[in-house]
Structures are given as C-alpha cells and as structure tokens.
Design a protein around this motif. Sequence first.
Motif, short mmCIF file in Angstrom:
data_model
loop_
_atom_site.label_atom_id
_atom_site.label_comp_id
_atom_site.label_asym_id
_atom_site.label_seq_id
_atom_site.Cartn_x
_atom_site.Cartn_y
_atom_site.Cartn_z
N LEU A 1 103.22 -53.73 -20.55
CA LEU A 1 102.83 -52.73 -20.72
C LEU A 1 103.18 -51.00 -20.92
N ASP A 2 103.22 -51.37 -21.71
CA ASP A 2 103.08 -49.68 -23.23
C ASP A 2 102.19 -49.70 -23.68
N ARG A 3 101.04 -50.69 -22.88
CA ARG A 3 99.24 -50.83 -23.49
C ARG A 3 99.50 -49.54 -23.08
N PHE A 4 100.18 -49.09 -21.76
CA PHE A 4 98.17 -47.78 -21.60
C PHE A 4 99.17 -46.58 -22.18
N TYR A 5 99.32 -46.15 -23.49
CA TYR A 5 99.60 -45.12 -23.95
C TYR A 5 98.18 -44.78 -24.13
N LYS A 6 97.51 -43.92 -23.53
CA LYS A 6 95.88 -43.64 -24.57
C LYS A 6 95.42 -42.54 -23.02
N THR A 7 94.66 -42.02 -23.33
CA THR A 7 93.94 -40.99 -22.87
C THR A 7 92.70 -41.53 -22.01
N ASP A 8 92.04 -42.49 -23.04
CA ASP A 8 90.20 -42.50 -22.09
C ASP A 8 90.01 -42.78 -20.78
N SER A 9 88.75 -43.09 -20.24
CA SER A 9 88.83 -43.12 -19.30
C SER A 9 88.93 -44.63 -18.78
N GLU A 10 88.15 -45.48 -19.87
CA GLU A 10 89.18 -47.51 -19.31
C GLU A 10 90.45 -47.38 -18.74
N THR A 11 91.15 -46.47 -20.16
CA THR A 11 92.66 -47.08 -19.63
C THR A 11 92.85 -47.31 -18.38
N ARG A 12 92.96 -45.45 -17.45
CA ARG A 12 93.21 -44.86 -16.91
C ARG A 12 93.30 -45.28 -15.95
N VAL A 13 91.63 -46.31 -15.56
CA VAL A 13 91.32 -46.87 -14.86
C VAL A 13 91.97 -48.50 -14.67
N ASP A 14 92.11 -48.75 -15.95
CA ASP A 14 93.22 -50.42 -15.79
C ASP A 14 93.81 -50.00 -15.32
N ALA A 15 94.90 -48.44 -15.89
CA ALA A 15 95.79 -48.38 -15.44
C ALA A 15 96.04 -48.48 -13.52
N GLU A 16 95.40 -47.89 -13.68
CA GLU A 16 94.72 -47.22 -11.14
C GLU A 16 94.61 -49.03 -11.15
N ASP A 17 94.44 -49.94 -11.67
CA ASP A 17 93.31 -50.97 -10.86
C ASP A 17 94.85 -51.99 -10.93
N HIS A 18 95.77 -51.73 -11.83
CA HIS A 18 97.05 -52.23 -12.06
C HIS A 18 98.39 -52.38 -11.47
N ASN A 19 98.49 -50.74 -10.90
CA ASN A 19 98.87 -50.35 -9.93
C ASN A 19 98.44 -50.87 -8.48
N ILE A 20 97.59 -50.51 -8.91
CA ILE A 20 96.23 -51.07 -7.26
C ILE A 20 96.81 -52.57 -6.57
N LEU A 21 96.90 -53.27 -7.81
CA LEU A 21 97.57 -54.87 -7.89
C LEU A 21 98.76 -55.39 -6.32
N ILE A 22 99.51 -54.26 -8.03
CA ILE A 22 101.06 -54.45 -7.68
C ILE A 22 101.29 -54.12 -5.89
N TRP A 23 100.87 -52.80 -5.51
CA TRP A 23 101.30 -52.71 -4.88
C TRP A 23 100.87 -53.29 -3.48
N SER A 24 99.43 -54.00 -4.11
CA SER A 24 99.02 -54.69 -2.82
C SER A 24 99.36 -56.06 -2.39
N THR A 25 99.87 -56.03 -3.90
CA THR A 25 100.38 -57.40 -3.60
C THR A 25 101.59 -57.54 -2.41
N TRP A 26 102.33 -56.46 -2.46
CA TRP A 26 103.81 -56.11 -2.48
C TRP A 26 103.25 -56.31 -0.29
N VAL A 27 102.15 -55.65 -0.18
CA VAL A 27 101.28 -54.89 1.17
C VAL A 27 101.38 -56.18 2.19
N GLY A 28 101.06 -57.50 1.11
CA GLY A 28 100.44 -58.91 1.69
C GLY A 28 101.43 -59.41 1.96
N GLU A 29 102.52 -58.98 1.23
CA GLU A 29 103.35 -59.75 1.53
C GLU A 29 104.57 -59.09 2.59
#
Length: 383
Positions: free
Chosen positions: A300-328
Amino acid sequence: MSNPAPFGQRPPALRVLDASVPATPILAGRVLLHEHSRFIPRQRNSIDSDLGGVVMTGDNAETRAFKLRTEAGFTGTMLIDSAPYTTHTATENEPFLLPQDQMFATLDDTLGFQKAAGASAALTPTGYIAPGASKPLKAVIRAAQRIERVDTVVTVPVDVTWLSNERVGQLIAACERINQPKALVLVGQFDPLQHAKVIPANLRRVISEVEGMMLLRTDLAALDAMVHGALCAGIGVTSSVRHSVAPGERAKVSKPNGPVYPSILMPELMCFKGAESLANRYANAEPATCPCEVCNGRGLDRFYKTDSETRVDAEDHNILIWSTWVGEMAGYEVGPKRKIWWQEKCAAAINRYPLENQRIGLSAKRGFQPPPPLSAWATLPAS
C-alpha cells in the motif's frame, strides 16, 4: 449551481425520468460514491450495480452527470449534488439556493433540471444550516412540506454542532416533520465526527430514530449509518468530497503547501491514511499489502505519487475495499445481527493497530493510531 442546457436540447430518453418515480425504492440499501465533478466522468467497474451508484458532486455537477450518462454510458443509480451548502448559508427567506441567472427560477425547475441531466432522484439545493440556526431549519421544513414531487430527497446540510447533546433533539424533531427522504450532510473542518466525543452516538440517534434518513458526503460513517437503519449513504472518492466546510471557509489540511497525494483505505485497520504517511511509516519495514483487483497483493506504500493514473488506482482500490464491506453487510438483515457484525468488525480492526505497529517496529505514538470514530463504533452498544 451549474447551468444545464434547456430542456429542448436534452435527449428525450432522460426527460422521462419525471417526478412520478419515487426516490425511496431507488435509493434503499445503497452506498453511493461521491465523484468530484472537476474530473472527466468515467465508468467505475468497482461500483456494484445492485448496492451502489454515484453522486456527482460540486461545481458543474449536472453537466458532468449528463456526460456520465450520455458519453460514458453509465446506467446505474445517480444523484446530482451541486453542493450549494458550500457557498450559500440558508436563511429564513432563502433556505434553498436557486439559479441566480434566471429571473423566475423555481425549486421545481431546479429539481427537474437534475432529473433531465440523468439523476435517478432529485436533491433539494439546501444552504448550509449554521450552528443554532433554528429559523432557517424551520424554513427548510416549511419548503419541504410544499413539495408535491415523490422523486425528491431533502438535503439537510447542518453544522456538526447540531449533533451536540444540546441540539440533537431539535434536529431529530425537525427531520421528523419532513415527509420526504432526508439526506444529512455534516459540515465541519477535517472529520466532523471527531469534533466531540458524543457525535458518533448522536449521529446514530438521528439515523435510527428518523424514518428515511440518509447520510451523504462522508467516509466509513456511511457504513455505520447503514448498519443502524439509514435508507442510503454516500462515501466520497477523495477527502474533499468525504467532508465539507462552511461557506467562506477553506478546508484546513495538515500540510497546506506541497504536492497532494491520495488517501488510502487500509483494509485491516479500517482507516484512510495519506500516501505520504504510509510511505514514511513503512520506510524501514515491509508494507501492508492488499489482495484487491487493483493491488493484486502489492504494498500500500506504492501510492506515494501525484500522477493521475496513481490517483485513479488509489480511488479504485478504496472503492473495492469498502464495496466488499457493503456486500458483507447486505448479507445481514437490518437489525441486531447486522449491528453485531459491524461492531465485531470494528473491534477486530482496533485490535490490529498494536500488532501492526509491533510488526513495523514503531511505538503507538509514532505508528498507527485508531481514529476516534472507529473506536466509538467498536465500543458503543450494538443494540
């Protein structure tokens, strides 16, 4: 507010989403993603079509929502929140912010514009309700009682001090007088739930005692609200749309100058941490990893960047995690079993903090510390 195109320029398919379609069944049981309207709208494969959706938030929200429907092809549940509470303080005479460039603008027109832009239900353009501003709050109630549409959600953007012991009863009584679904937005610097120790418990009171309550523009408090009977909730894709500040204020940040890095949701610790903070804590240790589709076991330390691709990947990671909890969560009916599941999940996360700090060789002071709301959710009575 943004200025949508005239009705004559809108595709007929979107205009049929009229005021006869009730909001409640469309929104029930969903945790929506607050997307920031400053970015080009895009489909998110991580959004669950049955349990999720989108709230297009901020300036030009209607235009971006329209593009999300027509250009990106989004067919899911969507709300449009132009966030008038960030610029307009509700008054007794003007509880709502209507378009300033239209001579005879009406609330009904404003709600209709949202539907024509692709919204599944319409949000009232309510202004910020300041601390103790009882008369503007009553004006919102009166205006809501005149709304005849069934497709409408009444936005209630209140200063977080309305959740104090002295004010929460008045807020509950006011919301009970509004027949439509109510979307609570908490306004305050940083995380509003950390402004006072009583706020998490009092927020639960509002959600559980008032029928048809929603909690929008927040973080994991959305899940606590859903566990305790909220109709619907919303989690911001970034910190700027997870929280809101009062008109005339600028959001305070820990480092006002310098680059902006993504915030990362840590699955085991159930908290959002800035990428820079993670990189510093894991500088001399193996980072925590994540098995989600975006991370695929990487640190999870690999998101230490400011480019837009990293931002989108970080956002998608976050959504996947809390969406899993919503499913539970959806696997449990609203009631005691769902509440116990959530309390135990939060308590397990709290117990992980000292273990993670020990693993990476940091003291509790220098390492990870549980956010106060998480501690409250783990210890407040589940019933």
